[in-house]
Design an enzyme around this catalytic site. Structure first.
Site, PDB file in Angstrom:
ATOM      1  CG  ASP A  21      -0.806   2.003  11.250  1.00 32.18           C
ATOM      2  OD1 ASP A  21      -1.964   2.059  10.783  1.00 32.18           O
ATOM      3  OD2 ASP A  21      -0.341   0.962  11.737  1.00 32.18           O
TER       4      ASP A  21
HETATM    5  C1  NOJ Z   1      -3.907   0.118  11.719  1.00 32.84           C
HETATM    6  C2  NOJ Z   1      -3.027  -1.043  11.382  1.00 32.84           C
HETATM    7  O1  NOJ Z   1      -1.853  -1.012  12.179  1.00 32.84           O
HETATM    8  C3  NOJ Z   1      -2.611  -1.087   9.936  1.00 32.84           C
HETATM    9  O2  NOJ Z   1      -1.920  -2.267   9.694  1.00 32.84           O
HETATM   10  C4  NOJ Z   1      -3.814  -0.964   9.053  1.00 32.84           C
HETATM   11  O3  NOJ Z   1      -3.427  -1.048   7.713  1.00 32.84           O
HETATM   12  C5  NOJ Z   1      -4.489   0.359   9.341  1.00 32.84           C
HETATM   13  N1  NOJ Z   1      -4.914   0.381  10.732  1.00 32.84           N
HETATM   14  C6  NOJ Z   1      -5.688   0.595   8.443  1.00 32.84           C
HETATM   15  O4  NOJ Z   1      -6.722  -0.219   8.784  1.00 32.84           O
END
Ligand code: NOJ
Length: 747
Positions: free
Chosen positions: A282
């Protein structure tokens, strides 16, 4: 000379062999890896965002384009549109080995056309529609240059304080598995390689939804049995649906950050489940292990993450800055790097990007999907299906307010959501943030269906979240002048979503006060509730006769809502998550254990498992939702009172009759209880459902098949087993059903 030869071979492989479908992608990836330098390999594992802030702090560097040209970037996120993706892809194609980049984006509930938020869509219990919504989203996104969506979020969420409940399928594992598969099938369509298919991403691996206290990014502490039984199955279902990628989660699980969690990524995902795709971290989660106190520095973080099976680094730059040194220091074996690179290259091959790196950059397709009427039509339909009728009490006349006749009425539309535009999108509609003009407001939707003999009044009343009551007077004036009031309240779109945990789930601002003032006019009220999560609105439930939970429905919100209000569509949505009475009941979910001291009823407080100041039951249970008609479910019969553990099959049959005044749909739900187990078993577990349509007065028999596989569970040794013994089976139209039968699972 040797170098030139290598380049020639690489170009040959990239342009020719990769274009032919028959060659095994593994072989192709291996031959390319043999030509790659360590720097180029590490480049494939590096993902950058474009130049705008999405969900984390942006680290920019002036030489991003140079890095891309040097083959140091394998993927980018948040680059939107064929023009922009083409421009960056052209730079990637100037790299020594001409390896294209993958473009990814959070396409969570639609792209150009916004659909209901995922939790709302789940309320439709309509898997075909959920799949279609993802299919359309993928087609639109792919036409704008995207190869990859960071969806579906398949985290089970039992805590509505957690803002990301809006992004998933709710509290139930069985339903969560089916919805996960439907969404993945929708996104990936007929398979990678088609220009309307994008890679799906099962996230957030794992147990992100169980953040302690519902506070986003918080730790998760749970038994491995619970993890395997409740939180992991939707991820397993994703692997079975052939999901291309996984994203790990920000949280630690029992003290080990998911990003460096070997048990879940290596042992379970890549080991037991044999997942062949790749895992992206993430946003920044590799670097965040320093703050977790699990890594000393970015060198340590990169080492721990790659060894644990995180293949691609989203935005932390830990891989870019440390992997080379780690390999040179002998801390990370090159085979680990090669494995990660191979997983990523295989996906690029399957997407056929080597054949044509610009195949998703087609202006014609982009134009076709820019304002697609069919897609909007579908958004309206799935919007209708997502709405849940929570209450529709008969008035003194004997009939409920809904459905409302559009004739001969003065209707007052009141509340901050009536003329709201972008609020209907909810969180995670990031591709077109300024899309107001395309959104059908509730006002527009209702107005367009109103007969000429009727009059519409409007007053905003108040804002969503401040203390300003200056609009009350006008709202009360409108209410007094009306025959019926449609009051639209809720939470703002930036109140549910990532980093949007709330400790207080009541209507924000002065909205409830407005409701109370309007109620004093003694006019009939229909309350619309706009939210991404279960809110708490006890006063409304106790006083307002008709309540529709309209969530955030997207581009066509106003039309979907009007269709339900005026009865063009008879609501059939069912809650995919329990609605608590107060925050103090959280976490609350229907499939809990019985405890050794279960309360006899809501009033039993005699040294039993209960709150002395509150009932145990939720305000609205999982699976609940009304219709304008009534259904009677009866006559539960089992084909046998025994089910053989080996090859057995049991059929449960019920009769269902539409006894009300309208045609309508009902979701008939089957739950099972394992009465005695080697570990304690839930009081009920959803194991099947069917959504059926019955004309007014019509009856049908419905059958459900139960096999031993439906009764399996994880024992305390984390073995997935069947156990002989007594079971109860319940069938009804919510998790509250008491219509039940019994059977034995036998040897
Ligand atoms: C953080 C989020 O937790 C995740 O779900 C998302 O896909 C990514 N950022 C990218 O934006």
């Amino acid at each position: 000379m040797k170098k030139t030869l290598q380049i020639i071979i690489a170009i040959f492989i990239c342009l020719n062999i990769f274009g032919q479908k028959k060659i095994n992608p593994e072989v192709q990836a291996d031959s390319l890896i043999r030509l790659m330098t360590l720097d180029e390999k590490i480049g494939q594992l590096n993902q950058y965002t474009s130049d705008w802030e999405a969900t984390g702090k942006i680290t920019t560097e002036n030489d991003k384009e140079i890095q891309i040209r040097q083959g140091k970037v394998g993927s980018m996120l948040n680059v939107i549109g064929t023009e922009k993706t083409r421009k960056l892809q052209e730079i990637a194609m100037q790299s020594r080995l001409h390896i294209p980049m993958i473009f990814g984006l959070d396409v969570i509930h639609g792209f150009r056309t916004t659909f209901p938020v995922p939790l709302a869509e789940t309320a439709s219990w309509d898997l075909a529609s959920i799949e279609k919504s993802a299919r359309i989203a993928a087609t639109e996104a792919a036409a704008f240059g995207e190869h990859w969506t960071f969806a579906p979020m398949v985290d089970i969420a039992r805590d509505p304080r957690w803002g990301r409940v809006m992004e998933g399928a709710g509290e139930d594992t069985y339903l969560g598995c089916l919805v996960a598969k439907a969404r993945i099938n929708g996104f990936q369509g007929k398979g990678l390689g088609n220009v309307d298919a994008v890679m799906a991403c099962a996230k957030h691996f794992a147990a992100y939804g169980a953040a302690i206290g519902g506070r986003d990014y918080n730790s998760v502490d749970m038994s491995l049995r619970q993890l395997n039984e409740t939180y992991l199955p939707p991820f397993k279902a994703a692997v079975e649906a052939n999901v291309a990628t996984f994203m790990n989660s920000f949280n630690d699980i029992n003290g080990i950050p998911a990003t460096a969690n070997k048990y879940i990524q290596r042992d379970i995902l890549k080991g037991q489940w044999n997942f062949k795709g790749f895992v992206v971290s993430d946003w920044g989660s590799i670097g965040e292990m320093i703050a977790h106190g699990y890594a000393k520095n970015s060198y340590d973080a990169a080492m721990k993450a790659i060894i644990a099976g995180s293949d691609m680094d989203m935005e932390s730059r830990c891989y870019r800055d440390n992997l080379k040194q780690l390999v040179q220091d002998g801390k990370v074996d090159i085979s680990i790097i090669d494995e990660a690179v191979k997983r990523i290259l295989i996906k690029k091959i399957e997407l056929r990007l080597f054949q044509d790196p610009y195949r998703f950059c087609n202006l014609e397709r982009e134009k076709q999907q820019t304002n697609n009427a069919e897609n909007r039509k579908f958004a309206r339909e799935i919007g209708e299906k997502s709405i849940v009728l929570l209450k529709n009490d008969p008035q003194t006349s004997g009939t409920p307010i809904l459905p409302l006749s559009s004739k001969n009425k003065t209707i007052a539309l009141i509340g901050p959501f009536i003329k709201a535009t972008i609020a209907n999108h909810g969180f995670w509609s990031i591709a077109f943030p300024d899309d107001s003009a395309r959104i059908i407001t509730q006002y527009q939707g209702i107005k367009s269906q109103l007969d000429k003999s009727s009059t519409l009044l409007y007053s905003m009343g108040c804002n969503v979240n401040d203390n300003n009551k200056t609009g009350f007077e006008d709202a009360i004036k409108m209410a007094k002048a009306a025959d019926v009031i449609i009051l639209s309240l809720g939470e703002a779109p930036n109140m549910s979503g990532e980093a949007k945990s709330r400790s207080n789930l009541q209507l924000p601002g002065v909205q409830e006060e407005l409701l109370k003032e309007i109620y004093k006019t003694e006019k009939p009220i229909v309350l619309l509730l706009n939210a991404g999560r279960p809110l708490i609105f006890n006063w409304a439930v106790d006083h307002v006769p008709s309540i529709l939970y309209t969530w955030w429905l997207g581009t066509e919100a106003g039309n979907s809502i009007a269709d339900v209000i005026f009865g063009k569509y008879n609501p059939a949505g069912k809650l995919p998550i329990s609605f608590p009475r107060t925050e103090g009941q959280i976490p609350i979910y229907y499939n809990h254990f019985n405890t050794g001291r279960p309360a006899k009823d809501e009033n039993d407080k005699n040294y039993v498992s209960a709150y002395i100041d509150l009932q145990n039951s939720p305000r609205f249970p999982f699976g609940y939702g009304l219709s304008y008609t009534d259904f009677n479910i009866s006559n539960l019969k089992l084909s046998s009172d025994q089910l053989s553990i080996n090859e057995g099959k049991l059929t449960a049959t019920i009769d269902i009759k539409n006894t009300g005044n309208y045609d309508g749909e009902e979701v008939v739900q089957l739950y099972i209880r394992d009465l005695v187990g080697c570990v304690v078993r839930p009081v009920k577990e959803l194991k099947g459902f069917q959504k059926i349509f019955l004309r007014k007065g019509e009856s049908k028999s419905l059958s459900f098949t139960i096999t031993p596989a439906d009764l399996k569970f994880y024992n305390d040794q984390i073995k997935y087993i069947n156990e002989t013994g007594d079971y109860e089976i319940f069938i009804g139209n919510s998790s509250n059903t008491n219509l039940k039968g019994n059977f034995k699972l036998t040897l």
